[in-house]
Design a protein around this motif. Structure first.
Motif, PDB file in Angstrom:
ATOM      1  N   VAL A 273       0.796  -1.165  -0.062  1.00 18.90           N
ATOM      2  CA  VAL A 273      -0.010  -0.124  -0.037  1.00 18.90           C
ATOM      3  C   VAL A 273       0.852   1.217   0.067  1.00 18.90           C
ATOM      4  N   GLY A 274       1.046   1.882  -1.176  1.00 14.29           N
ATOM      5  CA  GLY A 274       1.877   3.138  -1.157  1.00 14.29           C
ATOM      6  C   GLY A 274       1.836   3.590  -2.594  1.00 14.29           C
ATOM      7  N   PRO A 275       3.018   4.347  -3.102  1.00 15.66           N
ATOM      8  CA  PRO A 275       3.291   4.627  -4.224  1.00 15.66           C
ATOM      9  C   PRO A 275       3.652   3.688  -5.337  1.00 15.66           C
ATOM     10  N   PRO A 285       4.201  -6.569  -4.686  1.00 13.54           N
ATOM     11  CA  PRO A 285       2.887  -6.475  -5.373  1.00 13.54           C
ATOM     12  C   PRO A 285       2.022  -5.242  -5.098  1.00 13.54           C
ATOM     13  N   VAL A 286       1.472  -4.820  -5.923  1.00 10.52           N
ATOM     14  CA  VAL A 286       0.518  -3.432  -5.452  1.00 10.52           C
ATOM     15  C   VAL A 286      -0.831  -4.050  -4.974  1.00 10.52           C
ATOM     16  N   VAL A 287      -1.177  -3.603  -3.645  1.00 13.33           N
ATOM     17  CA  VAL A 287      -2.492  -3.700  -3.108  1.00 13.33           C
ATOM     18  C   VAL A 287      -3.327  -2.705  -3.372  1.00 13.33           C
ATOM     19  N   GLN A 288      -2.762  -1.621  -3.011  1.00 10.53           N
ATOM     20  CA  GLN A 288      -3.533  -0.249  -3.287  1.00 10.53           C
ATOM     21  C   GLN A 288      -2.606   0.964  -3.684  1.00 10.53           C
ATOM     22  N   ALA A 289      -2.451   1.271  -4.791  1.00  8.46           N
ATOM     23  CA  ALA A 289      -1.494   2.495  -5.068  1.00  8.46           C
ATOM     24  C   ALA A 289      -1.989   3.694  -4.468  1.00  8.46           C
ATOM     25  N   ARG A 291      -0.282   7.241  -3.509  1.00 10.71           N
ATOM     26  CA  ARG A 291       1.155   8.177  -3.445  1.00 10.71           C
ATOM     27  C   ARG A 291       1.218   8.781  -2.333  1.00 10.71           C
ATOM     28  N   GLY A 292       0.418   8.999  -1.556  1.00  5.34           N
ATOM     29  CA  GLY A 292       0.612   9.621  -0.096  1.00  5.34           C
ATOM     30  C   GLY A 292       1.249   9.136   0.804  1.00  5.34           C
ATOM     31  N   VAL A 293       1.277   7.835   0.768  1.00  3.11           N
ATOM     32  CA  VAL A 293       2.035   6.869   1.975  1.00  3.11           C
ATOM     33  C   VAL A 293       3.728   7.103   1.859  1.00  3.11           C
ATOM     34  N   GLY A 294       3.704   7.756   2.973  1.00  4.75           N
ATOM     35  CA  GLY A 294       5.229   8.216   3.273  1.00  4.75           C
ATOM     36  C   GLY A 294       5.502   9.822   2.830  1.00  4.75           C
ATOM     37  N   ALA A 295       4.571  10.277   2.140  1.00 14.41           N
ATOM     38  CA  ALA A 295       4.777  11.575   1.808  1.00 14.41           C
ATOM     39  C   ALA A 295       4.291  12.478   2.862  1.00 14.41           C
TER      40      ALA A 295
END
Length: 545
Positions: A273-275, A285-289, A291-295
């Motif tokens: 879960v992230g960018p 593997p992308v579960v949920q894209a 972009r704000g995770v970690g930003a």
């Protein structure tokens, strides 16, 4: 779910300020089962419980995450320690114990960004619920027997009184209760200390709940992945040591991340879960894209000035040595006012970097003791005092990024301190205010010379150079799982703290703060957890104040 997996209604990752509150509130009626996973050990280290012990615990990797920032031009190429708690109680077991709500406008701004129910009047009942104010206070102060005891400073040094008098002489009003909703002014800090001992969130909330049969706490359990079935979070995989076999615990209702601004972002990223670009680099593997995770990562960056006191002046420097220290230990043992039972900052000043502002944009602190240059909380061998300043609401923001899926490798932490031009302007204003406050007639009878940065550092360029080479974190990390509506591309959770696009996955800690409060972050994190407990249990929100 695997037949051998332990299963609970809720799995909480992290036992810090938020996790401890949630563990207590979610198990209170006895109907829901809860498992708390804490990456660190139990809070048996005696230095945790002695307020002055923060000097020891900050440098102890046994009870802290020894995180460091990336080397930056605006920090003189230095890597700055952004130490976080890693034991029961999390940061509340190693922090400066200051209780500071901030300004009502902080939360009103959150609500204005589309976060329904997060205005100051909405949140005030939850501040009250988490607090047991011991001492005077207005109606908006909490008197909850189940909250953090918030007490007044009881060890007073004459130099602190002189500092306050000097500020008043400058036109800064004395404010006996900066948590009343009116922050501006100077006075003594309120802190989470009672009977000479630190009262962490683990002590106040988690410990009373551990006698309940429906709560299980597992220490030395480092979360390594969120488990999913499609878009639904179903549990947590964790490890107890490098190379140890992974274990897992499953959640019937929800997985709740309360592991702090750095670790929550990293765990989301290494779980998919992230960018999308970062997840690709990690091979996840992308579960949920998102972009704000970690930003949106922010922190308060402080500069501190030191003044040498005249010979014979009583400061912490002399009181913390030899026979004097023995006397202070004896006083602490008798539960009398002592330097062992004080917070690292004694006096607050909430004021303005420039005249004409409507509200304070600076927090300043004063301590009747001085610390050696370049060393963390190591006292000088001469008597002195220290004053520091930082900007309330920095615009500079950076990121937290996992370097790999190995949870024993620290992530990349880049706060981009002082990268915004307004932040530089406010920071310089704060440094000049510090110098004025340290050179009042009232302090003149105690102090003899400025030793850091020294009187030769005068121009804006010289002061900024000093800030780059000597400034440091205040350990107020926020924002990497920002709360906001789904229309905000940088938002990670909604105003119910559920991760966008996911099911049964919630974040409850300082990482959800959309912007920096004009305060230390501890009190607001407690409030967030109290409000989240009502959201999770489906209770009607507390009546707005």
């Amino acid at each position: 779910m695997p037949p051998d997996a332990d299963t609970f209604d809720y799995v909480i990752v992290g036992s810090g300020a938020a996790g401890s509150v949630l563990a207590n509130r979610l198990t209170a009626d006895g109907t829901a089962t809860v498992c708390v996973l804490e990456a660190g050990p139990p809070d048996r280290n005696p230095w945790i419980h002695i307020p002055a012990g923060f000097i020891k615990t900050l440098a102890d990797p046994g009870v802290t995450w020894q995180f460091k920032t990336e080397p930056l031009a605006m920090t003189g190429g230095r890597r700055i320690a952004t130490t976080q708690g890693r034991t029961l109680g999390g940061g509340s077991s190693v922090n400066g114990m200051i209780y500071n709500r901030g300004q009502p406008a902080d939360l009103d701004h959150w609500a204005q960004r589309g976060n329904r129910g997060w205005g100051y009047q909405d949140c005030l009942p939850y501040y009250r619920r988490s607090e047991n104010r011991v001492g005077f206070g207005e109606d908006n102060r909490g008197r909850s027997e189940g909250g953090i005891p918030v007490t007044d400073m009881d060890w007073i040094n004459p130099i602190s009184e002189a500092f306050i008098a000097g500020c008043v002489g400058m036109g800064i009003p004395r404010n006996p209760d900066y948590n009343s909703g009116d922050q501006a002014g100077v006075g003594y800090f309120q802190r989470a200390i009672q009977n000479g001992r630190r009262v962490s969130a683990a002590t106040a909330f988690l410990k009373p709940a551990r006698s309940r049969r429906n709560l299980e706490v597992r220490t030395n359990a480092r979360a390594s992945a969120i488990l999913f079935e499609g878009k639904r979070a179903t549990g947590i995989r964790y490890v107890t040591a490098p190379g140890a076999p992974a274990k897992q615990v499953m959640a019937r209702r929800e997985v709740i991340l309360s592991s702090g601004t750095v670790n929550t972002a990293r765990l989301l990223q290494i779980s998919g879960v992230g960018p999308a670009e970062l997840l690709g680099q990690l091979g996840v593997p992308v579960v949920q894209a998102l972009r704000g995770v970690g930003a949106n990562f922010r922190d308060h960056y402080a500069s501190r000035f030191v003044m040498r006191a005249k010979p014979g002046t009583e400061t912490l420097n002399g009181l913390a040595r030899g026979l004097n220290l023995g006397l202070q230990v004896a006083r602490w043992g008798l539960k009398r006012p002592s330097i062992l039972a004080t917070a690292p900052s004694h006096v607050h000043v909430f004021w303005k970097s420039f005249e004409g502002l409507d509200a304070p944009d600076l927090q300043c602190v004063f301590t009747p003791g001085s610390y050696a240059e370049g060393k963390v909380y190591v006292l000088d061998d001469y008597p002195g005092v220290t004053a520091g300043a930082w900007q309330h609401r920095p615009e500079s923001h950076g990121w937290v990024k996992a370097r790999s899926t190995n949870v024993f490798e620290d992530p990349e932490i880049n706060p981009n301190y002082l990268s915004d031009a307004m932040d530089v302007r406010v920071h310089l204003g704060g440094m000049r205010l510090l110098r004025r406050m340290l050179n009042t007639p009232e302090l003149g009878r105690f102090l003899e010379a400025e030793t850091l940065p020294g009187p030769s550092v005068e121009s804006d360029d010289e002061l900024l150079d000093f800030a780059k080479k000597n400034g440091s974190t205040t350990y107020h990390l926020i924002g990497t799982a920002r709360m906001g509506p789904e229309t905000d591309p940088t938002a990670v959770v909604n105003d119910r703290l559920l991760v966008h696009g996911m099911q049964a996955l919630r974040v409850v800690d300082a990482s959800i703060m959309p912007s920096m409060p004009s305060a230390n972050t501890y009190a607001t994190t407690l409030m967030i957890a109290e409000k989240a407990a009502d959201l999770i249990l489906g209770r009607q929100a507390a009546a707005a104040a």
